[in-house]
Design a protein around this motif. Structure first.
Motif, PDB file in Angstrom:
ATOM      1  N   ALA A   1       0.829  -1.207   0.000  1.00 28.29           N
ATOM      2  CA  ALA A   1       0.000   0.000   0.000  1.00 28.29           C
ATOM      3  C   ALA A   1       0.861   1.254   0.000  1.00 28.29           C
ATOM      4  O   ALA A   1       0.552   2.236  -0.689  1.00 28.29           O
ATOM      5  N   ARG A   2       1.954   1.236   0.761  1.00 23.83           N
ATOM      6  CA  ARG A   2       2.842   2.405   0.778  1.00 23.83           C
ATOM      7  C   ARG A   2       3.444   2.653  -0.600  1.00 23.83           C
ATOM      8  O   ARG A   2       3.495   3.797  -1.069  1.00 23.83           O
ATOM      9  N   ALA A   3       3.884   1.587  -1.263  1.00 23.44           N
ATOM     10  CA  ALA A   3       4.455   1.751  -2.601  1.00 23.44           C
ATOM     11  C   ALA A   3       3.417   2.298  -3.579  1.00 23.44           C
ATOM     12  O   ALA A   3       3.719   3.165  -4.409  1.00 23.44           O
ATOM     13  N   GLN A   4       2.179   1.824  -3.473  1.00 24.44           N
ATOM     14  CA  GLN A   4       1.138   2.323  -4.370  1.00 24.44           C
ATOM     15  C   GLN A   4       0.820   3.790  -4.085  1.00 24.44           C
ATOM     16  O   GLN A   4       0.618   4.584  -5.013  1.00 24.44           O
ATOM     17  N   LEU A   5       0.787   4.168  -2.803  1.00 24.74           N
ATOM     18  CA  LEU A   5       0.508   5.565  -2.461  1.00 24.74           C
ATOM     19  C   LEU A   5       1.624   6.480  -2.942  1.00 24.74           C
ATOM     20  O   LEU A   5       1.367   7.578  -3.453  1.00 24.74           O
ATOM     21  N   VAL A   6       2.859   6.041  -2.790  1.00 25.13           N
ATOM     22  CA  VAL A   6       3.983   6.857  -3.268  1.00 25.13           C
ATOM     23  C   VAL A   6       3.928   7.011  -4.779  1.00 25.13           C
ATOM     24  O   VAL A   6       4.180   8.095  -5.327  1.00 25.13           O
ATOM     25  N   ALA A   7       3.566   5.925  -5.475  1.00 22.18           N
ATOM     26  CA  ALA A   7       3.447   6.015  -6.935  1.00 22.18           C
ATOM     27  C   ALA A   7       2.333   6.979  -7.341  1.00 22.18           C
ATOM     28  O   ALA A   7       2.485   7.766  -8.285  1.00 22.18           O
TER      29      ALA A   7
END
Length: 320
Positions: free
Chosen positions: A271-277
């Motif tokens: 989820a963190r990687a998706q939010l950063v993207a």
């Protein structure tokens, strides 16, 4: 007359050499025949991989967001093939035990498995070139997207099946039952949105209070659906997981707690990687809008200066 000890040794050596030569020639001919009659397990090719490689080699270079989307689409194609080969392997094992298929079919399947393994490693390495660690998350993300698309296909196919059944009943002159439950549209229900502000330089989310009057201003943000209030408030992350808004701030600011279960930690990292993207995409769009606005302002100023120059020239001519 006694035979020499070298006679049986020579016989055995000749026999071994003959078998080795025969085995080498037989394997070479079998490989050539297999190569001539080889048919790929997926005759449709790999269009998603070709598209990604074309975008990578494009001149001028394609935007990073487009390359990431193409790579994710390539991973989704690989996930579908993994599922298909998993089912095919069970069926082929049963048929091979019954003697219904030959070794050539199993050889084709083995080659297809090796090609798919190489494809997976290539996708993982390509994902790590965009962001370190994305290679471990791209296939779980692609699996969720494939499952979501299957769910959408089944969901939207209900209306088509119902229309076909209604038409059949009408043609047969039978009464058509009325639907007691209407299918809602497959969209995100309207609700409260929570906005996540991005850092000016595209880094992680700044801590609370950093964007005050004396601190740096936050960059463009993204909105996430939120339900409930107070202690029951829940924010839905891009991967479907729901957490409290306070936990969302902690997720974006620092490392995860060390006592989390591995599966939950993996979901939060995803989820963190998706939010950063998503933040990077929003910042890129905002930057493009700023560049367009600057170009428009520059064009207007150039037009105004040109008009002023023409006016001054006309006035000088009249004075003369």
């Amino acid at each position: 007359m006694a035979l020499s000890i070298f006679v049986p040794i020579g016989y055995v050596a000749t026999l071994v050499v003959s078998m080795l030569v025969f085995s080498r020639i037989y394997r070479r001919r079998s490989a050539l025949n297999l190569a001539k009659s080889y048919q790929p397990w997926f005759p449709e090719g790999h269009e998603a991989r070709d598209i990604y490689q074309t975008l990578v080699a494009a001149d001028p270079a394609a935007p990073e967001a487009v390359l990431k989307a193409a790579l994710l689409n390539r991973a989704m194609t690989d996930v579908r093939r993994i599922m298909r080969m998993r089912d095919d392997k069970q069926a082929l094992g049963t048929l091979l035990q019954k003697g219904s298929i030959g070794d050539e079919t199993m050889a084709r399947f083995t080659l297809a498995e090796k090609e798919l393994e190489a494809e997976i490693l290539d996708v993982v390495s390509e994902a790590n070139t965009f962001r370190e660690g994305w290679g471990q998350l791209i296939f779980p993300t692609a699996s969720e997207m494939v499952a979501h698309l299957k769910h959408k296909e089944v969901y939207y196919d209900i209306q088509r099946q119902r229309a076909a059944e209604v038409k059949r009943l009408e043609d047969e002159g039978k009464p058509v039952p009325k639907a007691t439950v209407e299918l809602p549209p497959l969209i995100t229900p309207p609700g409260t949105k929570i906005e996540i502000q991005g850092a000016p330089g595209g880094g992680p989310m700044p801590p609370p209070g950093a964007g005050g009057p004396g601190g740096p201003q936050s960059g463009p943000g993204i909105s996430l659906p939120m339900t409930g209030t107070g202690a029951d408030a829940r924010v839905t992350l891009p991967n479907g997981q729901q957490i409290h808004p306070a936990q969302l701030a902690a997720l974006m600011q620092g490392p995860l707690p060390p006592n989390l279960p591995p599966q939950q930690a993996a979901m939060l990292m995803q989820a963190r990687a998706q939010l950063v993207a998503l933040q990077e995409q929003a910042q890129a769009q905002a930057q493009q809008q700023l560049e367009k606005a600057a170009a428009v302002e520059a064009g207007e100023s150039t037009t105004a200066s040109t008009a002023a120059t023409k006016t001054a020239t006309v006035e000088d001519g009249e004075d003369a």
